[in-house]
Structure formats: structure tokens, C-alpha cells
Design a protein around this motif. Structure first.
Motif, PDB file in Angstrom:
ATOM      1  N   GLY A  74      18.921  -3.595  15.199  1.00 55.45           N
ATOM      2  CA  GLY A  74      20.102  -3.213  14.358  1.00 55.45           C
ATOM      3  C   GLY A  74      19.492  -2.553  13.147  1.00 55.45           C
ATOM      4  O   GLY A  74      20.100  -1.590  12.800  1.00 55.45           O
ATOM      5  N   ASP A  92      20.557   1.204  12.068  1.00 57.72           N
ATOM      6  CA  ASP A  92      21.317   1.572  10.773  1.00 57.72           C
ATOM      7  C   ASP A  92      20.278   2.631  10.046  1.00 57.72           C
ATOM      8  O   ASP A  92      20.747   3.813   9.704  1.00 57.72           O
ATOM      9  CB  ASP A  92      21.322   0.378  10.083  1.00 57.72           C
ATOM     10  CG  ASP A  92      22.451  -0.570  10.532  1.00 57.72           C
ATOM     11  OD1 ASP A  92      23.270   0.105  11.569  1.00 57.72           O
ATOM     12  OD2 ASP A  92      22.643  -1.495  10.033  1.00 57.72           O
ATOM     13  N   GLU A 136      27.305 -10.793   7.762  1.00 53.47           N
ATOM     14  CA  GLU A 136      28.198  -9.816   8.385  1.00 53.47           C
ATOM     15  C   GLU A 136      27.116  -8.712   9.105  1.00 53.47           C
ATOM     16  O   GLU A 136      27.801  -8.202  10.291  1.00 53.47           O
ATOM     17  CB  GLU A 136      28.930  -9.329   7.434  1.00 53.47           C
ATOM     18  CG  GLU A 136      30.362 -10.011   6.921  1.00 53.47           C
ATOM     19  CD  GLU A 136      31.171  -9.641   5.618  1.00 53.47           C
ATOM     20  OE1 GLU A 136      30.734  -8.458   5.206  1.00 53.47           O
ATOM     21  OE2 GLU A 136      32.216 -10.032   5.413  1.00 53.47           O
ATOM     22  N   ALA A 137      26.288  -8.304   8.578  1.00 53.33           N
ATOM     23  CA  ALA A 137      25.355  -7.483   9.183  1.00 53.33           C
ATOM     24  C   ALA A 137      24.930  -7.817  10.570  1.00 53.33           C
ATOM     25  O   ALA A 137      24.846  -7.074  11.453  1.00 53.33           O
ATOM     26  CB  ALA A 137      24.264  -7.260   8.395  1.00 53.33           C
ATOM     27  N   TYR A 138      24.733  -9.315  10.626  1.00 57.67           N
ATOM     28  CA  TYR A 138      24.224  -9.981  11.955  1.00 57.67           C
ATOM     29  C   TYR A 138      25.222  -9.816  12.891  1.00 57.67           C
ATOM     30  O   TYR A 138      25.010  -9.396  14.181  1.00 57.67           O
ATOM     31  CB  TYR A 138      23.656 -11.314  11.708  1.00 57.67           C
ATOM     32  CG  TYR A 138      22.919 -11.766  13.006  1.00 57.67           C
ATOM     33  CD1 TYR A 138      21.723 -11.601  13.330  1.00 57.67           C
ATOM     34  CD2 TYR A 138      23.729 -12.552  13.842  1.00 57.67           C
ATOM     35  CE1 TYR A 138      21.068 -11.869  14.496  1.00 57.67           C
ATOM     36  CE2 TYR A 138      23.147 -12.942  15.160  1.00 57.67           C
ATOM     37  CZ  TYR A 138      21.798 -12.884  15.436  1.00 57.67           C
ATOM     38  OH  TYR A 138      21.277 -13.107  16.395  1.00 57.67           O
ATOM     39  N   ARG A 163      27.670  -7.820  13.147  1.00 60.97           N
ATOM     40  CA  ARG A 163      28.090  -6.485  13.503  1.00 60.97           C
ATOM     41  C   ARG A 163      27.095  -5.957  14.512  1.00 60.97           C
ATOM     42  O   ARG A 163      27.216  -5.584  15.623  1.00 60.97           O
ATOM     43  CB  ARG A 163      28.142  -5.706  12.466  1.00 60.97           C
ATOM     44  CG  ARG A 163      28.022  -3.933  12.779  1.00 60.97           C
ATOM     45  CD  ARG A 163      28.161  -3.278  11.280  1.00 60.97           C
ATOM     46  NE  ARG A 163      27.053  -3.387  10.271  1.00 60.97           N
ATOM     47  CZ  ARG A 163      26.053  -2.753  10.817  1.00 60.97           C
ATOM     48  NH1 ARG A 163      25.811  -1.843  11.395  1.00 60.97           N
ATOM     49  NH2 ARG A 163      24.966  -2.607   9.485  1.00 60.97           N
ATOM     50  N   HIS A 164      25.479  -6.327  14.236  1.00 65.92           N
ATOM     51  CA  HIS A 164      24.573  -6.007  15.075  1.00 65.92           C
ATOM     52  C   HIS A 164      24.593  -6.605  16.372  1.00 65.92           C
ATOM     53  O   HIS A 164      24.547  -5.783  17.322  1.00 65.92           O
ATOM     54  CB  HIS A 164      23.162  -6.289  14.414  1.00 65.92           C
ATOM     55  CG  HIS A 164      22.688  -5.797  13.362  1.00 65.92           C
ATOM     56  ND1 HIS A 164      23.023  -4.413  13.123  1.00 65.92           N
ATOM     57  CD2 HIS A 164      21.919  -6.190  12.127  1.00 65.92           C
ATOM     58  CE1 HIS A 164      22.613  -3.989  11.940  1.00 65.92           C
ATOM     59  NE2 HIS A 164      21.846  -5.046  11.360  1.00 65.92           N
ATOM     60  N   HIS A 174      27.280  -7.499  18.008  1.00 64.40           N
ATOM     61  CA  HIS A 174      28.438  -6.871  18.805  1.00 64.40           C
ATOM     62  C   HIS A 174      27.967  -5.364  19.129  1.00 64.40           C
ATOM     63  O   HIS A 174      28.322  -5.129  20.306  1.00 64.40           O
ATOM     64  CB  HIS A 174      29.757  -7.038  17.963  1.00 64.40           C
ATOM     65  CG  HIS A 174      30.944  -6.160  18.387  1.00 64.40           C
ATOM     66  ND1 HIS A 174      31.350  -6.560  19.777  1.00 64.40           N
ATOM     67  CD2 HIS A 174      31.950  -5.239  18.193  1.00 64.40           C
ATOM     68  CE1 HIS A 174      32.308  -5.703  20.277  1.00 64.40           C
ATOM     69  NE2 HIS A 174      32.397  -4.724  19.420  1.00 64.40           N
ATOM     70  N   GLU A 175      27.388  -4.751  18.201  1.00 64.20           N
ATOM     71  CA  GLU A 175      27.181  -3.306  18.573  1.00 64.20           C
ATOM     72  C   GLU A 175      25.838  -3.237  19.746  1.00 64.20           C
ATOM     73  O   GLU A 175      26.099  -2.204  20.393  1.00 64.20           O
ATOM     74  CB  GLU A 175      26.571  -2.757  17.313  1.00 64.20           C
ATOM     75  CG  GLU A 175      27.683  -2.218  16.294  1.00 64.20           C
ATOM     76  CD  GLU A 175      27.054  -1.737  15.213  1.00 64.20           C
ATOM     77  OE1 GLU A 175      27.903  -1.335  14.386  1.00 64.20           O
ATOM     78  OE2 GLU A 175      25.869  -1.794  14.745  1.00 64.20           O
ATOM     79  N   ARG A 222      33.261  -9.204  21.242  1.00 65.31           N
ATOM     80  CA  ARG A 222      34.171  -8.821  20.164  1.00 65.31           C
ATOM     81  C   ARG A 222      33.312  -8.839  18.781  1.00 65.31           C
ATOM     82  O   ARG A 222      32.444 -10.030  18.807  1.00 65.31           O
ATOM     83  CB  ARG A 222      35.426  -9.104  20.022  1.00 65.31           C
ATOM     84  CG  ARG A 222      35.553 -10.678  19.731  1.00 65.31           C
ATOM     85  CD  ARG A 222      37.074 -10.849  19.698  1.00 65.31           C
ATOM     86  NE  ARG A 222      37.092 -12.538  19.378  1.00 65.31           N
ATOM     87  CZ  ARG A 222      37.211 -12.999  18.309  1.00 65.31           C
ATOM     88  NH1 ARG A 222      37.116 -12.343  17.535  1.00 65.31           N
ATOM     89  NH2 ARG A 222      37.255 -14.454  18.162  1.00 65.31           N
ATOM     90  N   ARG A 223      33.550  -8.200  17.684  1.00 65.02           N
ATOM     91  CA  ARG A 223      32.884  -8.664  16.251  1.00 65.02           C
ATOM     92  C   ARG A 223      33.444  -9.804  15.580  1.00 65.02           C
ATOM     93  O   ARG A 223      34.637  -9.600  15.344  1.00 65.02           O
ATOM     94  CB  ARG A 223      33.110  -7.489  15.629  1.00 65.02           C
ATOM     95  CG  ARG A 223      32.249  -7.689  14.183  1.00 65.02           C
ATOM     96  CD  ARG A 223      31.915  -6.207  13.342  1.00 65.02           C
ATOM     97  NE  ARG A 223      31.581  -6.583  12.048  1.00 65.02           N
ATOM     98  CZ  ARG A 223      31.531  -5.413  11.123  1.00 65.02           C
ATOM     99  NH1 ARG A 223      31.769  -4.064  11.712  1.00 65.02           N
ATOM    100  NH2 ARG A 223      30.868  -5.791   9.849  1.00 65.02           N
TER     101      ARG A 223
END
Length: 333
Positions: A124, A128, A304-306, A308-309, A311-312, A318-319
Motif C-alpha cells: 500500500g 501510494d 482507513e488507510a489499511y 483502503r489498501h 480492498h485495493e 469491498r472497502r
């Protein structure tokens, strides 16, 4: 549970949890039996496979992968393990990899599963900050120092366009990296070849502390690896238990912080690390208040960063929102 008045807790003996191992523990009127295991994956496996623990430490990705399949645990915003992960990417020195962009087209090892907590964070951050794309590399999953199959107690999702294979029979990732059979390795633990000073292996970021400190200053993110989980049925039966457990782990963590503050008077002499006091003072500049916060509010940006990572990288369908992940009675923390 071991009985009507007993609670079983499984976690690693960190500074943040040491107090739980040093004295009798009672939580919400229940006497607690606190145990550990030689390695963290053993704690995770024993948590997932059976009913050995009422409360346990569990890697975030293991928890999230199982959350969608009906895991009988819910997470508390208690985070005993967190590590900056620029330092966890190792490369073969003959591979020609001198920076993150050189990872494209390379063969990369990862311990246990594609997307361990350390790997989720490392990928992640690289995505980024440096435009890294996991699908442009080949991934090999195996044991770090001993040959081992991928973990068989969790699902292994990954995007269809990411090539993931297992290590050859009889081969371990650390030795493969040193021999040049893989170009790079994402690892939560430092490979033995690095500890032994092998000239064939180095970190992707040699000055990782400076890079990690800069990352933290810019983003406010201090990566979280693990949370504490508790059985859902137990929380239903004892409505005050989530808060009591949160307070228990918080007190243990605060006691560890207090020990370091007191030892500052003694130049951190209870440790064997030279200049530990100077390190403490540098860290205090970086983290002027609580170095290791628990609770949702103080960790929302990191969480929230984790999510997102996760899911991405194709590890969640899903996120997820932070509010979906943690016990509802502790969302106000």
C-alpha cells in the motif's frame, strides 16, 4: 470458555501486554488465563480453528478475510502490534533493484499468504508513494526460514491479474532470496541471511528510519498489524465485557509507557541497547503524546488507510468502513 468464571486470552508478550502475564487478571468478574505461543501465526491459527481462546490477538488481514465468512469474533480497537513497513522489503543485491520502480517485472516472495499484514502495508505504501503495481510482479508464497505451505486456516484471495504461486518443495524464501531465486522479499520478520550480514541481501530502503519518519510526518499514519478480538457470543452474554477488556489492555499498555518514562531518569539502563535514551527522546519529538494509541478516534486515519489498501489489493470484496470492523460499544473510543 474454560468455565463459568474463567476467560482465556491468547496474545504475544509484548511491552504492551507484559503486565497481563505478570499478575493475576480479572475482567468483568471473570478470572483470566493468559497464554501465548512461540510464534504469532500459531496464536492466529489456534484462534481461527477452534474455541481455545475467548479473547485473542489476530492479524488484521486474517480478521478481515474471515469477517465476510462469519467469523465468531469481533475486533476491539486494541492494537498490540504496529510497525512501520518500509523496512520490511528486502532485495537481492545482484538483482539490479535500486528503488521501488525496479520491482516491476520481478519475482517477489511473501511469507505465509499473499497479503500478510506487513505485506498489505508495504504494498500500500509503495502504491501510494511510488506508483508500485503488484500485478506487474510475480509472487511466491512460502516459509521464511523453513519450507512451509501457505497458511491453510484462512482464505487466500488475490486479483485474477496477480500471478501468485507457492515456493518449490523443500525451498524457503530467505534462502531463495540470498541465492537470487527470487529478486525481493516482503517479510514481517528480518530474514536470517540479513541478520548474518550476507552481502547478497539488502533492504530496499537502506535508510528506512528516515524514510519512515518522513512518511509518518506527512501522513499521520502509524501502521497497525494486529487487533484484539473477542467472541461475539460472549459479548452478547456480558454487555460490559468489551469495555472491560479495552480498559484492561489499555492499562497494560500505559504501564509499559510509564516504565519507559521512569527509566528515562536512568538513561533506559534496564535495556541493553546503547543510546536507548537518545532514541527515546527522538521518538518523543515524533510522538509528543501517546506513542501507541488505542481506540477508534486516534487511529481512524491509519485504519482507513489499511482498509483502503486491503480492498485495493483485492483482499476484501469491498472497502469496509471502520464502523463495520470493531465492536459497536467501543466506536466512541
Amino acid at each position: 470458555m474454560t468455565g463459568p468464571s474463567a476467560l482465556t486470552i491468547g496474545c504475544y508478550p509484548y511491552d504492551t501486554t507484559r503486565q497481563l502475564f505478570e499478575r493475576p487478571v480479572t475482567v468483568d468478574g471473570l478470572d483470566a488465563v493468559v497464554t501465548t505461543a512461540p510464534t504469532l501465526p500459531e496464536i492466529f491459527e489456534r484462534t481461527v480453528r477452534g474455541d481455545e481462546f475467548d479473547v485473542a490477538e489476530l492479524g488484521l488481514t486474517f480478521y478481515l478475510r474471515l469477517l465476510e465468512t462469519g467469523l465468531p469474533f469481533v475486533a476491539l480497537p486494541v492494537f498490540p502490534n504496529r510497525v512501520f513497513r518500509h523496512s520490511c522489503v528486502f532485495v537481492n543485491t545482484h538483482s539490479g533493484i535500486t528503488g521501488p520502480r525496479d520491482l516491476a517485472g520481478r519475482t517477489i516472495g511473501e511469507f505465509g499468504t499473499y497479503g500478510q499484514d506487513s505485506g498489505v502495508w508495504a504494498k500500500g505504501v509503495l502504491m501510494d508513494e511510488y506508483g508500485f503495481r503488484p500485478e506487474r510482479s510475480r509472487w511466491v508464497i512460502g516459509g521464511l526460514e523453513r519450507p512451509a505451505a501457505p497458511f491453510d486456516f484462512v482464505p487466500h484471495p488475490h486479483p485474477a491479474d496477480v500471478e501468485v504461486t507457492t515456493a518449490p518443495e523443500g525451498r524457503a524464501l530467505g534462502a531463495m532470496l540470498e541465492a537470487g531465486e527470487i529478486d525481493a522479499l516482503f517479510s514481517a520478520n528480518v530474514p536470517q541471511c540479513v541478520l548474518d550480514g550476507s552481502p547478497h541481501v539488502a533492504r530496499l530502503f537502506p535508510d528506512h528510519e528516515a524514510v519512515e519518519r518522513d512518511y509518518h510526518r506527512r501522513t499521520g499514519v502509524f501502521p497497525i498489524m494486529h487487533a484484539v478480538v473477542v467472541r461475539r457470543d460472549l459479548l452478547r452474554a456480558r454487555p460490559g465485557l468489551a469495555r472491560a477488556l479495552y480498559d484492561l489492555f489499555s492499562r497494560a499498555k500505559d504501564a509499559a509507557a510509564d516504565r519507559y518514562r521512569e527509566h528515562r531518569r536512568l538513561y533506559q539502563i534496564p535495556t541493553m541497547i546503547p543510546w536507548a535514551n537518545a532514541l527515546f527522546e527522538r521518538a518523543q519529538e515524533e510522538f509528543p503524546e501517546d506513542w501507541w494509541p488505542y481506540g477508534v478516534a486516534a487511529n481512524r486515519r491509519t485504519l482507513e488507510a489499511y482498509l483502503r489498501h486491503h480492498h485495493e489489493q483485492g483482499l476484501s470484496t469491498r472497502r469496509l468502513a471502520v464502523e463495520e470492523v470493531f465492536a459497536a460499544e467501543l466506536l466512541d473510543t
